[in-house]
Enzyme design. Structure first.
Site, PDB file in Angstrom:
ATOM      1  N   GLY A  56     -13.456  -4.396 -13.489  1.00  0.00           N
ATOM      2  CA  GLY A  56     -13.694  -4.709 -12.077  1.00  0.00           C
ATOM      3  C   GLY A  56     -12.562  -5.460 -11.414  1.00  0.00           C
ATOM      4  O   GLY A  56     -12.734  -6.024 -10.345  1.00  0.00           O
ATOM      5  N   CYS A  57     -11.375  -5.486 -12.052  1.00  0.00           N
ATOM      6  CA  CYS A  57     -10.211  -6.095 -11.412  1.00  0.00           C
ATOM      7  C   CYS A  57      -9.246  -4.979 -11.027  1.00  0.00           C
ATOM      8  O   CYS A  57      -9.102  -4.000 -11.744  1.00  0.00           O
ATOM      9  CB  CYS A  57      -9.501  -7.056 -12.356  1.00  0.00           C
ATOM     10  SG  CYS A  57     -10.424  -8.572 -12.654  1.00  0.00           S
ATOM     11  N   GLN A  58      -8.557  -5.158  -9.884  1.00  0.00           N
ATOM     12  CA  GLN A  58      -7.612  -4.131  -9.451  1.00  0.00           C
ATOM     13  C   GLN A  58      -6.372  -4.132 -10.349  1.00  0.00           C
ATOM     14  O   GLN A  58      -5.796  -3.087 -10.614  1.00  0.00           O
ATOM     15  CB  GLN A  58      -7.193  -4.391  -8.008  1.00  0.00           C
ATOM     16  CG  GLN A  58      -8.249  -3.951  -7.022  1.00  0.00           C
ATOM     17  CD  GLN A  58      -8.124  -4.711  -5.708  1.00  0.00           C
ATOM     18  OE1 GLN A  58      -7.659  -5.833  -5.653  1.00  0.00           O
ATOM     19  NE2 GLN A  58      -8.571  -4.079  -4.646  1.00  0.00           N
TER      20      GLN A  58
END
Lengths: 153, 438
Positions: A56-58
């Site tokens: 869920g992190c870019q």
């Protein structure tokens, strides 16, 4: 529920949060966050496993907790993006060396007191909480292992 | 009832119309209240116009004035207020028709936005006309709004999408398109101006290509309509869509334009109030165009605000706006070339493009750069820009930084962007693996 009182945070984290909160301008806060990230020891390539990847992190982020000396938790991590690495440093440096209970007692909404939250994109705010969740899962596993290894009541 | 006057904000426009040379950007800026605010303690430099434009006072006041003085539901109600509101809404439709160069009163349907317009067309036309083996040709640079609705209807009808490649400047490659658009092509749908690259596609050549194989030709004009005259009926396209909010108007108002013969054949997509003529439990008959395509109460105040936006743009005049934006393009291309490690995607020359610039910075996370620009008051967009196939084509999986200028931006703001980027790079650059080894 409201955000935790910054004064009640564990010592090192309290100092880091206070340092950010005292900087009046956003660019200065980012500069400080980037420096905090740079002070983190680098994470060896072999430590950057898929299992330690924060979802869920870019950007690419790894974080994990392992057993430290004397029943404490040792926290490690790295993010490719420098500002995210600074946010990660707040958790990894700020909460390193606590007992599992000490770690679990800290509400991650302490980030609100730094004054950077309002400027971050929603995905970065989520990213911060995802890093915390990733560490928390390891710490809970360590706490469980500790209890199960302990003497029977 | 007297024609409501558009309150304030047109003085700059009036002077600019006389001659492009008279375009006074500072007077234009004075019409936009938000441009005088600060963000993070710095003067706002708004360069995210590709996402949405700011609104002049005349638009803000027209919308507020509608609610304050004329609010009622439209196309119903045996009262004067309702008639007044209906007249204002239909005047807005007429203003859109004139502005985009449509034919008559039956070709403009109001929607919420471009996305809804494409959904309307894809669902109602596609369901009636597409079948197994049919092809829908789309460019690699489509915004998801002009891709996903076609993807969905293709899946449902057994049709397939044919991606049209881009040339080196990021425009649709006409030669390749001529090879790929064949007899099975039923729809040619493409963006007029890329929301990422700023490249203006050859709309007339593409429309001729689509017509030559008997395909429906649809153009996504969301990023074109803010920047130049569409003159739709001269372009050879069958349908087009745009959003008010990207061209000084309110959010929540879009337009589907289509040739009357096309719209006449559309099965209504959304049904309910307003769009019917008669209803009983056995039969329903549809209202006439364009109302049959507008189910439910529309954004009436938004349409009135959009009318004010079109008046504002019309008063400025396209020659003046285009000249100003061309100058911004040239300035930006030169300024961005001076930022070390910056890699621009899209046309490198100011011709055939609008002032939308997407780029990466070597060794710098684009979201970090966006954050540092934001801290300097410079608002840009970072990410995949709702164009994931294009990002994959460009090898820009980490996202690109996009600065998009509009008619109120200034040369000094462009210079500030370049300076802000240099500052960001100096703070954020990580050594590349090659440099680290050296």
């Amino acid at each position: 529920m409201s955000a935790p009182d910054p004064g009640a945070l564990p010592g090192r984290l309290r100092d880091m949060v206070a340092e950010l909160a005292a900087i009046p301008d956003l660019e200065g806060k980012y500069d400080a966050l980037i420096e905090m990230g740079e002070e983190l020891p680098d994470l060896a390539p072999e430590s950057r496993t898929e299992g330690r990847r924060v979802r869920g992190c870019q950007s690419v982020v790894h974080a994990y907790a392992e057993a430290g000396p004397g029943g404490t938790v040792a926290l490690k991590g790295h993010a490719d993006a420098l500002i995210v690495n600074g946010l990660l440093a707040l958790l990894v440096r700020g909460l390193d060396g606590l007992t599992p209970e000490g770690f679990l007692a800290v509400d991650p909404r302490f980030i609100e007191a730094t004054g950077v939250l309002g400027a971050l994109t929603p995905s970065r705010v989520n990213g911060f909480y995802n890093i915390h969740q990733r560490l928390k899962a390891d710490v809970q596993a360590l706490a469980g292992a500790d209890r199960s290894a302990g003497p029977a009541a | 009832m007297p024609e409501p006057t558009i309150p304030g904000g047109l003085e700059a426009a009036a002077s600019a119309k006389e001659s492009p040379a008279a375009y006074d950007v500072e007077r234009v800026r004075a019409d936009f209240p938000i441009l005088s605010r600060q963000v993070h303690g710095r003067p706002l430099i708004y360069l995210d116009n590709g996402a949405t434009s700011q609104k002049p006072r005349s638009v803000i006041e027209a919308e507020a004035s509608f609610y304050a003085n004329s609010n009622a539901n439209i196309h119903r109600g045996a009262h004067g207020l309702g008639s007044e509101a209906t007249a204002a809404f239909e005047r807005a439709r007429g203003a859109v028709e004139r502005f985009i160069g449509a034919h008559n009163g039956n070709e403009v349907a109001f929607t919420r936005n471009t996305t809804e317009a494409v959904n309307l067309l894809a669902e109602s036309w596609g369901r009636a006309h597409l079948g197994p083996g049919d092809e829908i040709a789309l460019s690699v640079s489509e915004h998801h709004a002009n891709l996903v609705p076609w993807f969905q209807i293709a899946k449902e009808r057994g049709a397939r999408l044919v991606p049209l490649p881009l040339d080196q400047d990021g425009r649709i490659d006409l030669e390749a398109a001529r090879r790929l658009v064949g007899p099975r092509c039923r729809v040619l749908a493409f963006t007029w101006v890329s929301n990422v690259l700023g490249a203006v596609n050859p709309v007339e050549e593409l429309a001729a290509l689509g017509r030559s194989v008997g395909a429906l030709v649809f153009v996504d004009a969301a990023q074109a309509a803010p920047h130049f005259a569409l003159r739709l009926k001269e372009r050879g396209v069958d349908a087009a869509a745009l959003s008010a909010h990207k061209m000084l108007g309110p959010t929540g108002v879009g337009v589907l334009w289509g040739r009357e013969s096309l719209l006449e054949g559309l099965r209504p997509w959304q049904t309910g109030g307003s769009m019917i003529e008669t209803v009983d439990f056995e039969t329903v008959t549809w209202n006439r165009l364009p109302w049959r395509l507008e189910a439910g109460t529309p954004n009436i105040a938004g349409a009135v605000g959009f009318h004010a936006a079109l008046d504002y743009l019309r008063a400025l005049g396209w020659p003046a706006v285009e000249a100003h934006e061309r100058a911004l393009c040239a300035r930006a291309l030169a300024a961005l070339r001076g930022v070390e490690g910056l890699r621009l995607r899209g046309p490198a020359a100011p011709e055939g493009r609008v002032a939308v610039f997407s780029f990466s910075l070597e060794g710098v996370d684009p979201f970090d750069a966006g954050a540092l620009l934001d801290a300097q008051g410079i608002e840009v967009r970072v990410g995949n820009h709702c164009a994931q196939p294009l990002m994959a084509h460009l090898g820009a999986g980490d996202g690109l930084i996009r600065a998009s200028a509009y008619l109120y931006n200034t040369a000094s703001e462009i210079d500030a962007l370049a300076e802000g980027l240099r500052r960001a790079v100096s703070k954020l650059r990580r050594p590349t693996p090659a440099a680290a080894k050296a």
